[in-house]
Design a protein around this motif. Structure first.
Motif, mmCIF file in Angstrom:
data_model
loop_
_atom_site.group_PDB
_atom_site.id
_atom_site.type_symbol
_atom_site.label_atom_id
_atom_site.label_comp_id
_atom_site.label_asym_id
_atom_site.label_seq_id
_atom_site.Cartn_x
_atom_site.Cartn_y
_atom_site.Cartn_z
ATOM 1 N N GLY A 73 -8.040 -4.803 11.248
ATOM 2 C CA GLY A 73 -8.015 -4.053 10.004
ATOM 3 C C GLY A 73 -6.636 -3.738 9.468
ATOM 4 O O GLY A 73 -6.270 -4.148 8.366
ATOM 5 N N HIS A 74 -5.836 -3.014 10.260
ATOM 6 C CA HIS A 74 -4.572 -2.544 9.689
ATOM 7 C C HIS A 74 -3.594 -3.672 9.376
ATOM 8 O O HIS A 74 -2.825 -3.564 8.410
ATOM 9 C CB HIS A 74 -3.963 -1.428 10.560
ATOM 10 C CG HIS A 74 -2.924 -1.825 11.543
ATOM 11 N ND1 HIS A 74 -3.208 -2.373 12.777
ATOM 12 C CD2 HIS A 74 -1.568 -1.734 11.479
ATOM 13 C CE1 HIS A 74 -2.072 -2.606 13.424
ATOM 14 N NE2 HIS A 74 -1.072 -2.225 12.667
ATOM 15 N N PRO A 75 -3.606 -4.811 10.093
ATOM 16 C CA PRO A 75 -2.733 -5.912 9.663
ATOM 17 C C PRO A 75 -3.086 -6.471 8.287
ATOM 18 O O PRO A 75 -2.192 -6.852 7.517
ATOM 19 C CB PRO A 75 -2.939 -6.970 10.754
ATOM 20 C CG PRO A 75 -3.360 -6.193 11.953
ATOM 21 C CD PRO A 75 -4.233 -5.103 11.397
ATOM 22 N N ILE A 76 -4.375 -6.527 7.963
ATOM 23 C CA ILE A 76 -4.791 -7.056 6.652
ATOM 24 C C ILE A 76 -4.391 -6.091 5.542
ATOM 25 O O ILE A 76 -3.889 -6.504 4.488
ATOM 26 C CB ILE A 76 -6.311 -7.310 6.647
ATOM 27 C CG1 ILE A 76 -6.641 -8.433 7.633
ATOM 28 C CG2 ILE A 76 -6.797 -7.664 5.246
ATOM 29 C CD1 ILE A 76 -8.111 -8.616 7.879
ATOM 30 N N ILE A 77 -4.594 -4.797 5.778
ATOM 31 C CA ILE A 77 -4.191 -3.782 4.801
ATOM 32 C C ILE A 77 -2.681 -3.860 4.554
ATOM 33 O O ILE A 77 -2.208 -3.851 3.411
ATOM 34 C CB ILE A 77 -4.575 -2.381 5.319
ATOM 35 C CG1 ILE A 77 -6.098 -2.208 5.379
ATOM 36 C CG2 ILE A 77 -3.937 -1.287 4.460
ATOM 37 C CD1 ILE A 77 -6.782 -1.975 4.071
ATOM 38 N N GLY A 78 -1.912 -3.947 5.643
ATOM 39 C CA GLY A 78 -0.463 -4.008 5.501
ATOM 40 C C GLY A 78 0.016 -5.277 4.832
ATOM 41 O O GLY A 78 0.936 -5.251 3.997
ATOM 42 N N LEU A 79 -0.600 -6.408 5.181
ATOM 43 C CA LEU A 79 -0.214 -7.680 4.575
ATOM 44 C C LEU A 79 -0.462 -7.676 3.075
ATOM 45 O O LEU A 79 0.376 -8.142 2.289
ATOM 46 C CB LEU A 79 -0.975 -8.827 5.227
ATOM 47 C CG LEU A 79 -0.796 -10.211 4.578
ATOM 48 C CD1 LEU A 79 0.668 -10.624 4.539
ATOM 49 C CD2 LEU A 79 -1.643 -11.251 5.283
#
Length: 284
Positions: A73-79
């Motif tokens: 989740g958080h990698p996609i949000i950050g990307l």
């Protein structure tokens, strides 16, 4: 020289929330090199932009310090926040992040501090509801007692990664993985990871399966947790819920989750959060 960006996800301020390194300016890295770079950054996960397929679509790969993940989740949000910054456009935008086994749609909008991003995790898959004797085994492995458990079942739910949701009303501060082969235990129930969820305070905890590293904010668990909340009427329908995480690591985080329904069934789950930029980094 390889460029990357450091951001904090599900964060209101810098040096809070879940840190993420986005590797986006390199020619070609193999799987071993991506894993080694993730280990160097010592974060729960890193994300690598593999191929930019169009102005609004990219291919990406996600790694923990142990392995590559098909979803997080958080990698996609950050990307998505990074992509919006690089676009130079201040208007709201939409992105498609292509992963190993699925594509994720993400919406971003500019904020005073950086960006807010919302990803569509799709329909949840309800994989298994544990029996009482199976639940007892899980509780023991997590340093919990039956008195800590909420009056709801333990369930395995997935919106990309299957999580075993363990609902509790007390004892979250004492939870830990206390058995050697926790991965093997989870596999018996079709789960990849566990998510402890306090149904009163809407607070969660999770770790790598060795119990060595606790995650600060887990977007891939927020979707299954939101599905669980909806199924058991733990919140009002059509209401954004806020899941807190990271308190025990001194990195308080807030994850927003919203369940979309059609004809009384879940059609999509949106997981959202604030992203704050911390640094631009050049690898020599």
């Amino acid at each position: 020289m390889m460029k990357c960006k450091l951001v904090d996800v599900f964060a209101k301020e810098k040096l809070s929330g879940n840190g993420l390194t986005i590797f986006y300016d390199y020619n070609s890295l193999n799987t071993h090199e991506m894993l080694s770079l993730t280990q160097e950054m010592r974060q729960f996960e890193s994300i690598f932009v593999s191929i930019i397929t169009s102005e609004s679509s990219v291919r990406a790969r996600i790694f923990t310090v142990e392995e590559e993940l098909d979803f997080a989740g958080h990698p996609i949000i950050g990307l998505a926040a990074h992509l919006h910054e690089e676009s130079g456009d201040s208007a709201p935008k939409e992105w498609v992040i292509n992963l190993n086994k699925k594509s994720v749609n993400v919406k971003t909008k500019k904020t005073d501090k950086y960006f807010h991003a919302s990803m569509a995790q799709g329909k949840p898959e309800f994989i298994k509801t544990l029996e009482d004797n199976e639940s007892e085994e899980i509780l023991l492995s997590l340093n919990l007692e039956p008195r800590n458990l909420a009056n709801y079942p333990l369930e395995v739910i997935s919106t990309g990664l299957p999580y075993l949701i363990v609902p509790i009303t007390s004892g979250i501060e004492n939870t830990k993985i206390s058995v050697d082969d926790f991965s093997g235990l989870l596999e018996k129930f079709g789960a990849k990871f566990v998510y402890i969820f306090d149904v009163i305070n809407f607070e969660g905890r999770t770790w790598d399966n060795a119990g060595a590293v606790e995650d600060i904010a887990t977007g891939s668990a927020a979707g299954p947790t939101a599905a669980y909340v909806y199924k058991h009427n733990l919140s009002s329908p059509d209401k954004t819920i806020i899941i807190s995480q990271g308190r025990f690591l001194g990195r308080p985080s807030e994850i927003e989750a919203y369940v979309e329904t059609k004809q009384n069934s879940i059609s999509n789950i949106w997981v959202s959060g604030e992203v704050v930029k911390v640094a631009n980094i050049n690898f020599v």
